[in-house]
Enzyme design. Structure first.
Site, PDB file in Angstrom:
ATOM      1  N   THR A  81       0.857  -1.185   0.000  1.00 23.85           N
ATOM      2  CA  THR A  81       0.000   0.000   0.000  1.00 23.85           C
ATOM      3  C   THR A  81       0.893   1.235   0.000  1.00 23.85           C
ATOM      4  OG1 THR A  81      -1.852  -1.098   1.045  1.00 23.85           O
ATOM      5  CG2 THR A  81      -1.798   1.282   1.221  1.00 23.85           C
ATOM      6  N   PHE A  98       1.166   5.219   0.698  1.00 23.87           N
ATOM      7  CA  PHE A  98       0.549   6.258   1.515  1.00 23.87           C
ATOM      8  C   PHE A  98       1.120   7.611   1.113  1.00 23.87           C
ATOM      9  CE2 PHE A  98       0.303   2.384   3.901  1.00 23.87           C
ATOM     10  CZ  PHE A  98      -0.901   2.446   4.596  1.00 23.87           C
TER      11      PHE A  98
END
Ligand code: PEP
Ligand code: MN
Length: 631
Positions: free
Chosen positions: A528, A530
């Site tokens: 992921t 960010f």
């Protein structure tokens, strides 16, 4: 220690052993087993075990406590992070130290420092006193070499490390180097270890050619016992029967030492192999095995090197290796340590409100992990928020200086809500980026078997990403919950051992539950990305190499093509292009683009100016330092 007694031992001999041990200050207990009788001797008493081994009636002695104390994990549970100037070695960063085997001239070391810095090394190495096997080989430039090394390091902002060979030179040498290196041949030069340890500067301790792990840790113990707290262990290959490579790199020493000791472990693949083309594969293997960094020999023109040319990497080989490490690092939950530009250091650690960073979710959420990963050096406080919008509000109101929001997942795609919020909050900018690998764990009450479970809670994404695991237990019901970490809190509160959750290892620790099975995600390539956000008045990071922009094209044929043409005209490398509906204007779209900022920043600025003129609306959402440009 445990003393195993001979089966036929006489009572008088046993009494003599007891009184010998008690006389030395041990407490002694006898344990009579079916096969053997043993004495357990407890106490912090220094003793040579052979003194006990030779007593009549003793079969053998088994030491229990380790001979090293300060270097042991028992003494310090958490990983030691050694700070050398702005560089941190240990923890979740991979620090790469590079430079020539020996400092040869001012030009050579300056040029090498530049190459090292440009490819992402955080420290410069270079020998000035070379402990060569042959007295006829180049012996180094001595003190003059140290001066040149220090100057080259300063010019590039790189701390320097060099080998010390004589105890009497320790105080003088401390003026030139940021970290001492104790070489392989001197690992058990105890006088040198004592003198260098007493200077209390960081020390890189190479493993001896024929040293066991315990010998090596005992050498570290000397340094620690004499004053320094900052020791880095360096595995550089040991002598074995194999002659094809210069030495045999003991990769297994990395996890072994990391379990026994809290000290960082780095690897020198150059001296381990002695052959250039073997260096990159072993460097990557070392990182995969958990090394905290590398010490690599590089040279602008290896064929001209005064020493160790055949094992020195060409600049382009080193550049390629650094890119490969960048790609590999997230797999082991780490990333390459970088030296930020001086302004960027000020931005990250200078301000008084630096303390607080907002994230969405409960404690133990992947977003909180991203906060700590990005702000590793500044010890910030992560502040949980309910919704993504609350993160934006907290930053805008000045309640916190930064926020961290997920923007895309490698399997599930973009998190559109956050793209929309970036548009809705024009006074917020992206100033940083952090990628983390998402590892899902089955978390429940300690000792519960998977077969005993009835329900597993998690965010729908968490359940979806572990579908294969869940399918293999059809009797267990997967129950969607609003947040992965919150699902762990929910299970903990329920006190129902037949319930479990899927979330991060950090969430298990936060709520006092156990990991029943680690890494249950179907696809391990699960990352992921960010964004770190701040108010618009925050300065753009000086080391920014990526920009995220958004624009709406005019309603005419070829409008998007025209915009992309602008990027092509300025040779700007585009990474991501995504369209999103414009809120409140059905069937009209915005385009999000991530584009590299080249060294010549004017090319990006020119493109931005042209895009603002040619589009209906154009905004730079932020400029930041992106890692893993190659991925
Ligand atoms: C060196 O790093 O320059 C060196 C001589 O290494 P080692 O002590 O591992 O042989
Ligand atoms: Mn060398």
């Amino acid at each position: 220690m445990v003393i195993v007694l001979n089966r036929s031992i006489r009572e008088s001999d046993k009494a003599a052993i007891r009184s010998f041990l008690e006389g030395r200050g041990f407490r002694v207990r006898e344990i009579v087993g079916e096969e053997e009788t043993i004495l357990g001797a407890v106490g912090l008493v220094p003793i040579d075990f052979r003194e006990v081994e030779v007593l009549p009636g003793v079969d053998r002695v088994i030491p229990i406590s380790k001979p090293y104390k300060l270097a042991s994990r028992e003494f310090k549970k958490s990983d030691t992070v050694v700070q050398v100037g702005p560089v941190r070695i240990g923890g979740q960063r991979i620090a790469v130290i590079a430079g020539p085997c020996a400092v040869e001239s001012a030009e050579q070391i300056r040029e090498t420092a530049r190459i090292a810095r440009q490819s992402g090394a955080v420290m410069l190495r270079g020998g000035a006193f070379k402990p060569r096997t042959s007295p006829y080989s180049f012996q180094g430039l001595g003190e003059e070499g140290l001066k040149l090394l220090r100057e080259a390091g300063r010019a590039e902002g790189l701390p320097v490390v060099s080998e010390i060979v004589s105890a009497d030179f320790a105080e003088r040498m401390a003026e030139y180097v940021d970290m001492f290196q104790i070489g392989t041949r001197n690992m058990q030069n105890f006088d040198l270890l004592k003198r260098v340890g007493a200077i209390a500067k960081p020390v890189l301790l190479k493993r001896g050619l024929a040293a066991t792990v315990e010998d090596w840790l005992m050498a570290a113990e000397y340094l620690l016992a004499h004053g320094t707290d900052e020791v880095i262990l360096c595995e550089r290959g040991i002598r074995t029967f194999e002659t094809y490579t210069r030495n045999t790199l003991d990769i297994s020493a990395i996890p072994v030492v990391k379990k026994l000791s809290h000290l960082p472990v780095i690897v020198d693949p150059s001296h381990a192999t002695g052959i250039r083309d073997k260096v990159p594969p072993l460097a990557l293997a070392a990182i995969a095995a958990g090394a905290d960094g590398l010490l690599v020999e590089i040279h602008p023109r290896p064929e001209e090197a005064a020493s160790d040319g055949p094992q020195s990497l060409y600049p382009e080989q080193f550049e390629k290796l650094m890119r490969d490490i960048d790609v590999l690092a997230p797999v082991v939950g780490k990333e390459i340590a970088r030296l930020p530009e001086p302004e960027a250091i000020a931005l990250r650690s200078g301000s008084e409100s630096e303390g607080d960073v907002a994230f969405q979710g409960e404690r133990g959420a992947f977003s909180e992990i991203a906060v700590h990963r990005y702000f590793e050096r500044s010890g910030v406080r992560a502040v949980p928020c309910k919704r993504f919008r609350d993160v934006f509000e907290a930053v805008l109101s000045g309640g916190v200086r930064h926020g961290v929001i997920p923007i895309e997942n490698s399997l599930a795609g973009s998190i559109h809500e956050n793209y929309d919020l970036l548009i809705q909050y024009p006074d917020i900018r992206i100033i940083g980026e952090q990628k983390i690998r998402i590892i899902h764990n089955l978390i429940g009450f300690p000792g519960v078997g998977v077969d005993a479970l009835k329900r597993i809670y998690s965010h729908p994404q968490g359940l979806a990403q572990c579908a294969q695991f869940l399918e293999s237990y059809p009797a267990i019901e997967g129950v969607p919950y609003y947040d992965t970490a919150a699902s762990v809190a929910h299970v903990a509160r329920s006190k129902r051992p037949e319930w479990a959750a899927i979330a991060s290892a950090e969430a298990a620790a936060t709520y006092g539950l156990a990991i029943l099975k680690a890494g249950i995600e179907t696809n391990p390539r699960n990352y992921t990305r960010f964004f770190v956000i701040a108010r618009a008045e925050e300065p753009v990071p000086a080391d920014a190499n990526m920009a995220s922009v958004v624009f709406a094209t005019r309603d005419k044929p070829g409008a998007l093509f025209g915009c992309l043409q602008v990027l092509a005209d300025e040779s700007l490398n585009m990474h991501k292009l995504e369209s999103r509906p414009i809120l409140g204007r059905p069937w009209e779209y915005m385009f999000y683009v991530d584009v590299e900022i080249p060294e010549d920043r004017r090319r990006f600025e020119r493109a931005a100016e042209r895009l603002s003129a040619e589009t209906e609306s154009f905004r730079i959402l932020g400029r930041y330092r992106a890692h893993s440009l190659g991925t």
